[in-house]
Design a protein around this motif. Structure first.
Motif, short mmCIF file in Angstrom:
data_model
loop_
_atom_site.label_atom_id
_atom_site.label_comp_id
_atom_site.label_asym_id
_atom_site.label_seq_id
_atom_site.Cartn_x
_atom_site.Cartn_y
_atom_site.Cartn_z
N UNK A 2 0.83 -1.20 0.00
CA UNK A 2 0.00 0.00 0.00
C UNK A 2 0.86 1.26 0.00
N UNK A 3 2.04 1.20 0.64
CA UNK A 3 2.89 2.37 0.77
C UNK A 3 3.81 2.56 -0.44
N UNK A 4 3.86 1.60 -1.34
CA UNK A 4 4.69 1.74 -2.53
C UNK A 4 3.92 2.45 -3.63
N UNK A 5 4.67 3.12 -4.52
CA UNK A 5 4.04 3.83 -5.62
C UNK A 5 3.29 2.87 -6.54
N UNK A 6 3.87 1.71 -6.81
CA UNK A 6 3.22 0.75 -7.70
C UNK A 6 1.92 0.23 -7.09
N UNK A 7 1.93 -0.05 -5.76
CA UNK A 7 0.71 -0.53 -5.12
C UNK A 7 -0.40 0.50 -5.14
N UNK A 8 -0.05 1.75 -4.87
CA UNK A 8 -1.06 2.80 -4.89
C UNK A 8 -1.60 3.04 -6.29
N UNK A 9 -0.74 2.93 -7.29
CA UNK A 9 -1.20 3.06 -8.66
C UNK A 9 -2.21 1.97 -9.00
N UNK A 10 -1.93 0.74 -8.57
CA UNK A 10 -2.84 -0.37 -8.84
C UNK A 10 -4.20 -0.13 -8.16
N UNK A 11 -4.17 0.28 -6.90
CA UNK A 11 -5.43 0.51 -6.16
C UNK A 11 -6.21 1.66 -6.78
N UNK A 12 -5.54 2.77 -7.05
CA UNK A 12 -6.23 3.93 -7.61
C UNK A 12 -6.80 3.63 -8.99
N UNK A 13 -6.05 2.89 -9.78
CA UNK A 13 -6.56 2.55 -11.12
C UNK A 13 -7.82 1.71 -11.02
N UNK A 14 -7.81 0.72 -10.11
CA UNK A 14 -9.00 -0.12 -9.92
C UNK A 14 -10.19 0.71 -9.46
N UNK A 165 -13.66 -6.38 -15.69
CA UNK A 165 -13.03 -5.41 -16.61
C UNK A 165 -12.12 -4.46 -15.84
N UNK A 166 -12.57 -4.03 -14.64
CA UNK A 166 -11.77 -3.11 -13.84
C UNK A 166 -10.44 -3.74 -13.43
N UNK A 167 -10.50 -4.98 -12.98
CA UNK A 167 -9.27 -5.65 -12.55
C UNK A 167 -8.32 -5.84 -13.73
N UNK A 168 -8.87 -6.30 -14.85
CA UNK A 168 -8.01 -6.52 -16.03
C UNK A 168 -7.40 -5.20 -16.49
N UNK A 169 -8.24 -4.15 -16.54
CA UNK A 169 -7.73 -2.85 -16.97
C UNK A 169 -6.67 -2.34 -16.00
N UNK A 170 -6.93 -2.49 -14.70
CA UNK A 170 -5.98 -2.01 -13.71
C UNK A 170 -4.65 -2.75 -13.81
#
Length: 464
Positions: A2-14, A165-170
């Motif tokens: 959650x604290x990494x940039x990649x993790x936050x990008x994944x969550x926000x994208x979803x 679709x959201x998960x695949x897109x994210x």
């Protein structure tokens, strides 16, 4: 994660994709409800055709037609006449009427959301236009429970599909960002970590290679910063080595000067008038040289004391500095002019102020000797309510642009070929130790003027 940039990008994208799907879901539910009602109207119209073909229908057949259409009765308006075509017993009264002929999008969305969150089974009237212009309008009554169940079933399938679709897109967006952005950023961080291990090593300076414009600009800025820092560290190392060498030289030179100081005691006892006149100046010069060596040694130990402030006669300091430079001028046609108010006293360390004035006069003399045409050096002094001012000016060629850019920087501010730039750097540091300023007042083809400003009172400066 959650604290990494990649993790936050994944969550926000979803989350953002889900929000977009919800914005699509609400109109879809409204459209499904409209299509469901229109379908019931169409079925009812088809069922009514049987009555139009035969005026008398068996009650059982009429009930079967209404069950297949999933309505309780059908009303047609043809030729301005309203006619109940098919009907059966309704379990309760009609609670609401919906006219689909002129319903707006917002009305359809509002009614759909109300129906989704209303579990009560009601009888509603639905009005629409017959297909293929088979009359003016068609009206049916129907239950809402089957409609709501169909809407829930449709909405569930849409939400599940949206989630997939959201998960695949994210995931796809995350992988793209990881390849295009996160991986290059980690590469830059790796460069910074390797550089931090040995910043003096120029081979560790980053070489910009990113294809993304913004990231490449960051790499360029980092490269410039690392290059400047590496050069500064090398300069600092050279200065440290030079300081060590100067300290050793000053140590030996102090011993030599101390011995010379002992011999001047005998010279002062000479009866020769010339020797008697020159001996005090020689003693003063040797004393200053000894003090300079001691100060240099103290500076090498990072223990150089601050100035000892006393009230000093400025005229004497300036005359001593100018007299020494007159001797160094030789046969050069250089004229020295002093303009100091008689008896003017300044609060300063006499030895340090002498060094400052001597450095400035020496620089002016060297500038005039460099052009080989002679000239004039002027030392003026004055005071205001808040500060003392000393100006040293010459009629030389002026300072070059490079010297002005690094004027008070050691080894970079030299104005003449072979100069180290230490004189002005030392002078500026000594004046700063008094709480004052050494500034370049003006320089052009007609000459150069430096100004020393020493504060009175609490040290607040007022440039004259």
């Amino acid at each position: 994660m959650v604290h990494s940039l990649s993790g936050r990008l994944l969550i926000l994208t979803t989350v953002f994709v889900m929000i977009a799907e919800i914005l699509i879901f609400v109109p879809s539910i409204a459209r499904f409800r409209e299509d469901y009602m229109l379908n019931r109207l169409e079925r009812a119209q088809i069922a009514s055709l049987a009555l139009l073909a035969d005026d008398m229908l068996d009650p059982e057949l009429e009930s079967e037609l209404l069950r297949n259409a999933e309505v309780f009765n059908v009303v047609l308006r043809r030729d301005e006449a309203r006619q109940l075509v098919l009907s059966t017993n309704m379990p309760q009264a009609v609670s609401e009427t919906f006219d689909l002929r002129d319903a707006t999008a917002m009305t359809l969305i509002r009614d759909a959301l109300r129906r989704m969150f209303s579990p009560r089974n009601e009888i509603v009237r639905v009005i629409g236009a017959p297909v293929r212009e088979a009359g003016l309008l068609i009206e049916v009554t129907m239950e809402t429970a089957p409609l709501r169940m169909a809407m829930i079933d449709y909405g569930t399938r849409i939400l599940v599909l949206s989630a997939v679709i959201s998960v695949i897109t994210a995931v796809l967006l995350f992988l793209a960002l990881r390849a295009l952005l996160l991986k290059p950023i980690k590469g830059v961080v790796g460069h910074m970590q390797r550089y931090a291990q040995a910043p003096e090593d120029a081979r560790r300076i980053i070489e910009p290679s990113a294809s993304i414009t913004e990231l490449r600009e960051a790499e360029m800025a980092l490269m410039t910063l690392q290059t400047d820092l590496t050069q500064a560290l090398k300069q600092k190392e050279r200065l440290a080595q030079l300081g060590s060498a100067v300290s050793k030289i000053s140590h030996d030179l102090r011993n030599i000067m101390t011995s010379a100081q002992l011999f001047t005691d005998r010279i002062e006892m000479s009866e020769d008038p010339v020797v008697k006149r020159m001996a005090p100046k020689l003693v003063g010069s040797i004393t200053r040289a000894v003090h300079l060596c001691e100060s240099t040694l103290a500076f090498g130990r990072a223990e150089e004391p601050g100035p000892t402030l006393t009230m000093a006669l400025l005229e004497t300091l300036i005359e001593d500095a100018v007299e020494g430079e007159k001797l160094a001028s030789g046969d050069q046609p250089i004229r020295y002019v002093t303009d100091v108010p008689a008896g003017m006293m300044v609060r300063a360390d006499a030895e340090q102020l002498y060094r400052v004035i001597s450095n400035l006069v020496r620089n002016a003399r060297q500038a005039l000797m460099g052009i080989g045409q002679g000239g004039e050096i002027t030392v003026q002094a004055g005071e205001s309510d808040s500060a003392w001012q000393i100006d040293v000016s010459d009629t030389g060629p002026g300072l070059p642009a490079k010297a002005q850019e690094h004027l008070f920087t050691p080894f970079q501010g030299g104005a003449r070929k072979g100069g180290s730039g230490l004189g002005l750097a030392i002078a500026a540091e000594l004046v700063k130790g008094h709480g004052g300023q050494l500034i370049l007042a003006e320089t052009d083809a007609s000459g150069t003027r430096f100004r020393i400003i020493l504060p009175k009172g609490d040290g607040t400066l007022n440039i004259l």
